[in-house]
Scaffold this motif. Structure first.
Motif, PDB file in Angstrom:
ATOM      1  N   THR A 109     139.457  10.245  88.506  1.00 56.67           N
ATOM      2  CA  THR A 109     139.113   8.887  88.095  1.00 56.67           C
ATOM      3  C   THR A 109     140.192   7.912  88.543  1.00 56.67           C
ATOM      4  O   THR A 109     139.888   6.825  89.062  1.00 56.67           O
ATOM      5  N   LYS A 113     139.367   4.743  91.432  1.00 58.91           N
ATOM      6  CA  LYS A 113     139.273   3.353  90.986  1.00 58.91           C
ATOM      7  C   LYS A 113     140.524   2.581  91.377  1.00 58.91           C
ATOM      8  O   LYS A 113     141.606   3.144  91.451  1.00 58.91           O
ATOM      9  N   ASN A 114     140.314   1.276  91.594  1.00 56.79           N
ATOM     10  CA  ASN A 114     141.487   0.440  91.853  1.00 56.79           C
ATOM     11  C   ASN A 114     142.072  -0.034  90.524  1.00 56.79           C
ATOM     12  O   ASN A 114     141.492   0.188  89.459  1.00 56.79           O
ATOM     13  N   ASP A 116     142.423  -2.966  89.134  1.00 56.19           N
ATOM     14  CA  ASP A 116     141.620  -3.920  88.361  1.00 56.19           C
ATOM     15  C   ASP A 116     140.521  -3.213  87.572  1.00 56.19           C
ATOM     16  O   ASP A 116     140.254  -3.564  86.421  1.00 56.19           O
ATOM     17  N   GLU A 117     139.878  -2.223  88.184  1.00 52.81           N
ATOM     18  CA  GLU A 117     138.838  -1.466  87.483  1.00 52.81           C
ATOM     19  C   GLU A 117     139.429  -0.682  86.315  1.00 52.81           C
ATOM     20  O   GLU A 117     138.825  -0.606  85.238  1.00 52.81           O
ATOM     21  N   GLU A 120     140.152  -3.072  83.465  1.00 55.25           N
ATOM     22  CA  GLU A 120     138.898  -3.442  82.783  1.00 55.25           C
ATOM     23  C   GLU A 120     138.389  -2.293  81.919  1.00 55.25           C
ATOM     24  O   GLU A 120     137.928  -2.520  80.795  1.00 55.25           O
ATOM     25  N   ASP A 121     138.487  -1.062  82.412  1.00 54.66           N
ATOM     26  CA  ASP A 121     138.095   0.107  81.612  1.00 54.66           C
ATOM     27  C   ASP A 121     138.945   0.215  80.351  1.00 54.66           C
ATOM     28  O   ASP A 121     138.433   0.516  79.267  1.00 54.66           O
ATOM     29  N   THR A 124     137.879  -2.408  77.831  1.00 54.16           N
ATOM     30  CA  THR A 124     136.623  -2.014  77.198  1.00 54.16           C
ATOM     31  C   THR A 124     136.865  -0.942  76.142  1.00 54.16           C
ATOM     32  O   THR A 124     136.309  -1.001  75.042  1.00 54.16           O
TER      33      THR A 124
END
Length: 157
Positions: A109, A113-114, A116-117, A120-121, A124
């Motif tokens: 994972t 993902k970069n 920023d992702e 954001e995860d 959340t």
């Protein structure tokens, strides 16, 4: 005695011809100050952009290193699971294999993902489970404190 129209009167008051010069000087000073302020703003934006880029690059490097470390940990856990199977029994080795699989999945994972992702995860996850997030932050803080304390101690025997 003739007086110069661009000078002040003997009482210190400006003559009519001197007033436009003062206004022009004030306008020029104001424009110069505005230009200086705009230059400072532009420079601050450039520095902020440079800092953001450097931080993102450092975060990406850290993310990659963390993913590599997780893969190494997963490999270590897999080897330990084999040893646990031989010495203790299959049940304990299965738990170790599940932990190794979880570490590998997390590493995958991180790699896919970069930054920023990932941020954001994380946001959340914190919104969904704030209590778990606070507990995890406390646990991580405790572990980091322990690691840094152990790393800073010298042998004084």
């Amino acid at each position: 005695m003739a007086t110069d129209p661009n000078t002040t009167a003997s009482d210190g008051a400006a003559t009519p011809a001197a007033v436009p010069d003062i206004a022009a000087t004030a306008t020029a000073a104001t424009n110069s100050a505005k230009a200086g302020i705009q230059s400072l703003k532009d420079e601050a934006q450039n520095l902020a952009g440079t800092a953001k880029t450097a931080a993102l690059n450092a975060a990406a490097t850290g993310k990659d290193k963390a993913a590599d470390a997780l893969n190494e940990a997963a490999s270590f856990i897999a080897n330990a699971a084999q040893t646990l199977d031989e010495k203790v029994g299959n049940g304990v080795g299965d738990y170790a294999r599940k932990a190794g699989t979880a570490a590998t999945d997390l590493a995958d994972t991180l790699k896919s993902k970069n930054v920023d992702e990932l941020v954001e995860d994380a946001k959340t996850a914190v919104r969904k489970n704030p209590a778990i997030a606070v507990g995890a932050a406390a646990a991580i803080g405790f572990l980091l404190t322990r690691v840094f304390r152990l790393g800073g101690k010298s042998d004084k025997a």
